[in-house]
Design a protein around this motif. Structure first.
Motif: not given
Length: 75
Positions: A8-12, A17-18, A68-75
């Motif tokens: 989650e920290i990595r994805d945040l 950055a993007v 709840a956890e933020l996750q980038l899509q497409g993983q």
């Protein structure tokens, strides 16, 4: 009580950055010196808006007993 997973920290950080780079490019175009000069200002705005917004989702859902956890899509 409120815990963040490594993913989650990595994805945040990736999303932060993007978004920061994207907003900088939208404001000054593709000039590298222009991007470098405006990027710190944009990062403050994105940090205040995006990061607080997403962390707010997490804290409110955990307050009511949900995970709840933020996750980038497409993983």
């Amino acid at each position: 009580m409120y815990e963040f997973t490594r993913n989650e920290i990595r994805d945040l950080l990736i999303a932060f950055a993007v978004l920061s780079i994207s907003f900088a490019i939208c404001n000054v175009g593709t000039d590298p010196f222009g991007i470098a000069s405006i990027l710190p200002i944009v990062m403050i705005g994105v940090g205040a808006g995006f990061l607080l917004h997403e962390i707010g989702h997490k804290f409110v859902s955990m307050k009511y007993g949900y995970w709840a956890e933020l996750q980038l899509q497409g993983q």
